[in-house]
Motif scaffolding. Structure first.
Motif, PDB file in Angstrom:
ATOM      1  N   ASN A   1       0.862  -1.178   0.000  1.00  0.00           N
ATOM      2  CA  ASN A   1       0.000   0.000   0.000  1.00  0.00           C
ATOM      3  C   ASN A   1       0.902   1.233   0.000  1.00  0.00           C
ATOM      4  O   ASN A   1       1.357   1.686   1.044  1.00  0.00           O
ATOM      5  N   HIS A   2       1.171   1.769  -1.174  1.00  0.00           N
ATOM      6  CA  HIS A   2       2.129   2.869  -1.278  1.00  0.00           C
ATOM      7  C   HIS A   2       1.583   4.156  -0.685  1.00  0.00           C
ATOM      8  O   HIS A   2       2.339   4.991  -0.197  1.00  0.00           O
ATOM      9  N   LYS A   3       0.275   4.349  -0.691  1.00  0.00           N
ATOM     10  CA  LYS A   3      -0.288   5.575  -0.113  1.00  0.00           C
ATOM     11  C   LYS A   3      -0.094   5.593   1.399  1.00  0.00           C
ATOM     12  O   LYS A   3       0.253   6.625   1.977  1.00  0.00           O
ATOM     13  N   LYS A   4      -0.308   4.450   2.050  1.00  0.00           N
ATOM     14  CA  LYS A   4      -0.107   4.367   3.490  1.00  0.00           C
ATOM     15  C   LYS A   4       1.365   4.560   3.833  1.00  0.00           C
ATOM     16  O   LYS A   4       1.704   5.216   4.827  1.00  0.00           O
ATOM     17  N   TYR A   5       2.258   4.017   3.013  1.00  0.00           N
ATOM     18  CA  TYR A   5       3.691   4.205   3.247  1.00  0.00           C
ATOM     19  C   TYR A   5       4.069   5.674   3.143  1.00  0.00           C
ATOM     20  O   TYR A   5       4.834   6.189   3.966  1.00  0.00           O
ATOM     21  N   ARG A   6       3.543   6.357   2.130  1.00  0.00           N
ATOM     22  CA  ARG A   6       3.872   7.782   1.949  1.00  0.00           C
ATOM     23  C   ARG A   6       3.385   8.619   3.124  1.00  0.00           C
ATOM     24  O   ARG A   6       4.036   9.571   3.536  1.00  0.00           O
ATOM     25  N   GLU A   7       2.210   8.264   3.675  1.00  0.00           N
ATOM     26  CA  GLU A   7       1.680   9.016   4.812  1.00  0.00           C
ATOM     27  C   GLU A   7       2.520   8.787   6.070  1.00  0.00           C
ATOM     28  O   GLU A   7       2.710   9.701   6.865  1.00  0.00           O
ATOM     29  N   ASN A   8       3.016   7.583   6.280  1.00  0.00           N
ATOM     30  CA  ASN A   8       3.754   7.241   7.499  1.00  0.00           C
ATOM     31  C   ASN A   8       5.263   7.253   7.311  1.00  0.00           C
ATOM     32  O   ASN A   8       5.989   6.775   8.170  1.00  0.00           O
ATOM     33  N   LYS A   9       5.739   7.783   6.192  1.00  0.00           N
ATOM     34  CA  LYS A   9       7.174   7.784   5.920  1.00  0.00           C
ATOM     35  C   LYS A   9       7.899   8.658   6.943  1.00  0.00           C
ATOM     36  O   LYS A   9       7.502   9.796   7.189  1.00  0.00           O
ATOM     37  N   PRO A  10       8.965   8.141   7.545  1.00  0.00           N
ATOM     38  CA  PRO A  10       9.686   8.952   8.531  1.00  0.00           C
ATOM     39  C   PRO A  10      10.430  10.104   7.853  1.00  0.00           C
ATOM     40  O   PRO A  10      10.885   9.983   6.716  1.00  0.00           O
ATOM     41  N   HIS A  11      10.533  11.194   8.580  1.00  0.00           N
ATOM     42  CA  HIS A  11      11.261  12.353   8.049  1.00  0.00           C
ATOM     43  C   HIS A  11      12.757  12.101   8.191  1.00  0.00           C
ATOM     44  O   HIS A  11      13.254  11.802   9.274  1.00  0.00           O
TER      45      HIS A  11
END
Length: 87
Positions: free
Chosen positions: A52-62
């Motif tokens: 789920n790439h959208k969920k990954y993008r939302e939770n991607k660490p800074h």
């Protein structure tokens, strides 16, 4: 003696079956070469569908900004090269 004779016949049958399997592989080796990559591609496609790439993008660490520390060393090397070439 009857048991040993039966055991010998069983071994001969096993040998015949093994040779048939080997002959089949020798005659149809190209099928394995074709089906193996197809299976690998299908498994890769299934695995990629589960991401789920959208969920990954939302939770991607800074990540912190990248600082190139090697740049100073390269500048020093370049300076030493230019100083030696002027001699």
């Amino acid at each position: 003696m009857h048991i040993s004779a039966h055991y010998g016949a069983a071994n001969r049958l096993k040998t015949i079956n093994r040779s048939r399997k080997i002959e089949f592989i020798k005659d149809h080796w190209w099928i394995i070469i074709v089906l193996l990559p197809v299976g690998v591609i299908m498994n890769g496609y299934r695995s990629l569908k589960q991401i789920n790439h959208k969920k990954y993008r939302e939770n991607k660490p800074h990540l912190p900004l990248y600082h190139d520390l090697n740049n100073k060393e390269e500048d020093e090397k370049d300076d030493s090269l230019t100083k030696n070439s002027n001699l």
